[in-house]
Design a protein around this motif. Sequence first.
Motif, PDB file in Angstrom:
ATOM      1  N   LEU A 369       0.812  -1.217   0.000  1.00  0.00           N
ATOM      2  CA  LEU A 369       0.000   0.000   0.000  1.00  0.00           C
ATOM      3  C   LEU A 369       0.845   1.266   0.000  1.00  0.00           C
ATOM      4  CD1 LEU A 369      -2.656  -1.052   2.679  1.00  0.00           C
ATOM      5  CD2 LEU A 369      -2.813  -1.286   0.188  1.00  0.00           C
ATOM      6  N   THR A 370       2.171   1.117   0.039  1.00  0.00           N
ATOM      7  CA  THR A 370       3.036   2.291   0.103  1.00  0.00           C
ATOM      8  C   THR A 370       2.985   3.082  -1.198  1.00  0.00           C
ATOM      9  OG1 THR A 370       4.884   0.910  -0.598  1.00  0.00           O
ATOM     10  CG2 THR A 370       4.646   1.304   1.757  1.00  0.00           C
ATOM     11  N   GLY A 371       3.164   4.383  -1.063  1.00  0.00           N
ATOM     12  CA  GLY A 371       3.215   5.270  -2.221  1.00  0.00           C
ATOM     13  C   GLY A 371       4.249   6.350  -1.995  1.00  0.00           C
ATOM     14  N   PRO A 372       4.503   7.197  -2.973  1.00  0.00           N
ATOM     15  CA  PRO A 372       5.534   8.240  -2.832  1.00  0.00           C
ATOM     16  C   PRO A 372       5.273   9.199  -1.671  1.00  0.00           C
ATOM     17  CG  PRO A 372       4.892   7.990  -5.133  1.00  0.00           C
ATOM     18  CD  PRO A 372       3.918   7.180  -4.329  1.00  0.00           C
ATOM     19  N   GLN A 373       4.002   9.400  -1.317  1.00  0.00           N
ATOM     20  CA  GLN A 373       3.667  10.360  -0.262  1.00  0.00           C
ATOM     21  C   GLN A 373       3.018   9.688   0.950  1.00  0.00           C
ATOM     22  OE1 GLN A 373       4.733  13.415  -0.608  1.00  0.00           O
ATOM     23  NE2 GLN A 373       5.450  12.934  -2.682  1.00  0.00           N
ATOM     24  N   SER A 374       3.147   8.373   1.075  1.00  0.00           N
ATOM     25  CA  SER A 374       2.512   7.663   2.192  1.00  0.00           C
ATOM     26  C   SER A 374       3.081   8.129   3.523  1.00  0.00           C
ATOM     27  CB  SER A 374       2.724   6.153   2.060  1.00  0.00           C
ATOM     28  OG  SER A 374       2.138   5.660   0.885  1.00  0.00           O
ATOM     29  N   ALA A 437      11.251  -8.098  -8.943  1.00  0.00           N
ATOM     30  CA  ALA A 437      11.025  -6.651  -8.980  1.00  0.00           C
ATOM     31  C   ALA A 437      11.481  -6.035 -10.296  1.00  0.00           C
ATOM     32  CB  ALA A 437      11.751  -5.991  -7.809  1.00  0.00           C
ATOM     33  N   SER A 438      12.534  -6.593 -10.871  1.00  0.00           N
ATOM     34  CA  SER A 438      13.061  -6.013 -12.114  1.00  0.00           C
ATOM     35  C   SER A 438      12.105  -6.185 -13.288  1.00  0.00           C
ATOM     36  CB  SER A 438      14.408  -6.658 -12.456  1.00  0.00           C
ATOM     37  OG  SER A 438      14.246  -8.036 -12.775  1.00  0.00           O
ATOM     38  N   ALA A 439      11.124  -7.089 -13.158  1.00  0.00           N
ATOM     39  CA  ALA A 439      10.168  -7.314 -14.246  1.00  0.00           C
ATOM     40  C   ALA A 439       9.074  -6.253 -14.286  1.00  0.00           C
ATOM     41  CB  ALA A 439       9.538  -8.703 -14.096  1.00  0.00           C
ATOM     42  N   ALA A 440       8.989  -5.420 -13.233  1.00  0.00           N
ATOM     43  CA  ALA A 440       7.939  -4.398 -13.185  1.00  0.00           C
ATOM     44  C   ALA A 440       8.384  -3.148 -13.934  1.00  0.00           C
ATOM     45  CB  ALA A 440       7.596  -4.067 -11.743  1.00  0.00           C
ATOM     46  N   GLY A 441       7.437  -2.260 -14.175  1.00  0.00           N
ATOM     47  CA  GLY A 441       7.719  -1.076 -14.970  1.00  0.00           C
ATOM     48  C   GLY A 441       8.415   0.041 -14.229  1.00  0.00           C
ATOM     49  N   SER A 442       8.315   0.098 -12.898  1.00  0.00           N
ATOM     50  CA  SER A 442       8.943   1.158 -12.116  1.00  0.00           C
ATOM     51  C   SER A 442       9.480   0.585 -10.824  1.00  0.00           C
ATOM     52  CB  SER A 442       7.927   2.263 -11.802  1.00  0.00           C
ATOM     53  OG  SER A 442       6.922   1.774 -10.924  1.00  0.00           O
ATOM     54  N   ALA A 443      10.299   1.385 -10.129  1.00  0.00           N
ATOM     55  CA  ALA A 443      10.897   0.908  -8.878  1.00  0.00           C
ATOM     56  C   ALA A 443       9.816   0.599  -7.845  1.00  0.00           C
ATOM     57  CB  ALA A 443      11.865   1.951  -8.331  1.00  0.00           C
ATOM     58  N   ALA A 445       6.589  -0.065  -8.330  1.00  0.00           N
ATOM     59  CA  ALA A 445       5.794  -1.225  -8.745  1.00  0.00           C
ATOM     60  C   ALA A 445       6.562  -2.523  -8.521  1.00  0.00           C
ATOM     61  CB  ALA A 445       5.404  -1.082 -10.218  1.00  0.00           C
ATOM     62  N   GLY A 446       7.872  -2.486  -8.771  1.00  0.00           N
ATOM     63  CA  GLY A 446       8.693  -3.670  -8.520  1.00  0.00           C
ATOM     64  C   GLY A 446       8.740  -4.036  -7.051  1.00  0.00           C
ATOM     65  N   GLN A 447       8.829  -3.011  -6.197  1.00  0.00           N
ATOM     66  CA  GLN A 447       8.830  -3.282  -4.749  1.00  0.00           C
ATOM     67  C   GLN A 447       7.502  -3.876  -4.311  1.00  0.00           C
ATOM     68  OE1 GLN A 447       9.836   0.592  -3.249  1.00  0.00           O
ATOM     69  NE2 GLN A 447      11.912   0.505  -4.096  1.00  0.00           N
ATOM     70  N   HIS A 448       6.411  -3.354  -4.827  1.00  0.00           N
ATOM     71  CA  HIS A 448       5.099  -3.901  -4.483  1.00  0.00           C
ATOM     72  C   HIS A 448       4.976  -5.360  -4.925  1.00  0.00           C
ATOM     73  CE1 HIS A 448       3.006   0.310  -4.257  1.00  0.00           C
ATOM     74  NE2 HIS A 448       3.827   0.070  -3.249  1.00  0.00           N
ATOM     75  N   LEU A 449       5.470  -5.679  -6.113  1.00  0.00           N
ATOM     76  CA  LEU A 449       5.410  -7.054  -6.598  1.00  0.00           C
ATOM     77  C   LEU A 449       6.251  -7.974  -5.720  1.00  0.00           C
ATOM     78  CD1 LEU A 449       4.380  -8.992  -8.762  1.00  0.00           C
ATOM     79  CD2 LEU A 449       6.352  -8.348 -10.184  1.00  0.00           C
TER      80      LEU A 449
END
Length: 494
Positions: A369-374, A437-443, A445-449
């Motif tokens: 659930l983390t985001g840039p402004q969490s 994580a490297s398969a995701a489109g952004s850092a 998104a990769g962390q969430h995966l």
Amino acid sequence: MSTSNSPNSPNSPNSPNSPNSLSSATALPRPPLLALLVLSAAAGLDAGGVAVLNSALPALGAEFGVAPHLLAWAVSGYAVAFAGLLLAGGALADRFPRRRVLAGGLLALAAGSVPALAATDFWMVAAGRAVQGAGAAITIPAATALVADLYAAGPARSRALGVFASVQAGSYGAGLVLGGVLTGVAGWRLVFAVQGAAALLAACAAVRVLPAGAPDRARRIDPAGGTALVATVVLVVLGIDLLSHPGAGRLVAAAALAGAAAAGALWWRRGGDALLDRPLLRLGTVRTSAVTAVAFYFCVNGALFFVPLYLQDVRGMSPAESGWAVLPVSAAVTATALLTGRLLERFGVRAVLTAGLLLTGGGVLLWCLTGPQSAYWWPVFAGLVATGVGQGLAFPALTVLGLRGVPQDRQGAASAVTATALQIGSGLGPAVLAGVASAAGSALAGQHLAFAVAAGAAAATGLAVAVGRRRTPTDSSARRQTATDSSISSSIST
């Protein structure tokens, strides 16, 4: 209730650990609580030593001009030596007096500080770390087995192992802070000086306080088979570590894993009893503990690898700020592990282990659930607390489960099996999840995966343990397994 009057007390006439039932060499010379604190402190030097170095690595790399991928060998060298020699440490703890083995491991930890203190280049530090890893591999199985010697199986041992785990967790948290303080005061060499002094003090205390432990000198030694088993584990851990390196690193990883398969086959063909009794692996409790340990630390270390990356790369925290930010996980582990012994007594080991795995996975899942402004408090802090409580439940439960049904003279090897499995999971987690994580489109998104995969592994393992627990009272195969375990235990002890 007084410890001296408890039927589970090592001083009780009815206890298998009482002076009446042990030789004078193994009679307890000090109250068990003091001995437990010494053993916990000795084991805490491993967890604390790993954490305390993390804060010193940037200064160490800057002094010697070491690239980050080479600097990692100060950590990897320790991990490879530790994981590779754990089974050897367990065999030493079962064959020789455990107090002597523990003191020897602590002296090796202290000796590893010397080349680091005198280092004129980075590789002297890496070599010293490898020596420290070998010392820890000898220390941990002996310390765990001595806890089992001091406290009879049951509630007393469960509570003791809770304290044992709590001190290790507290040492890790203290190390995170102490490393930065020591490095700031007098540089990274002070970190190794304090490590060496603490290991020497622990060795002296062990000689004064702990029982000697009865050796089993009748066991057959197979140097070739033992070397093959050590090579198997070293190559597995090294191969897992190299998987995270692209290009040639992955080719070397594949070669290492192939070598591990060959060395393991050699160990098995020689009878499989060189450092580890093969019948020990047929005990259901030992197998369950080992498989669960791999999945547990796959989740824990894999997920915690990404938390500082999120805090620094996404939230913009400094390394020091992110270190303080993740400290609540250690506090939660420490506090929970102190209570886990009583929970094990009331609810049973599988129930507590299931709860620990599910809480660990649930806490990691919150980080999706983390985001840039969490806000820090939600979901980062909440996930750290949930994960820490889960670890505080699961780690002592794993230790108790891995020793259940194991003869006293093989408990060093059994504890080494669980510890080795934890190390394999610890290496697998960051390596595999970094690829995910490297398969995701952004850092982010990769962390969430990565968090989702880690949480899924812990939850699936927790559910598997829960299903096994429900089947235990009624399933006939489970009853047959209990009988089989008892038979195997008898065959091991003879």
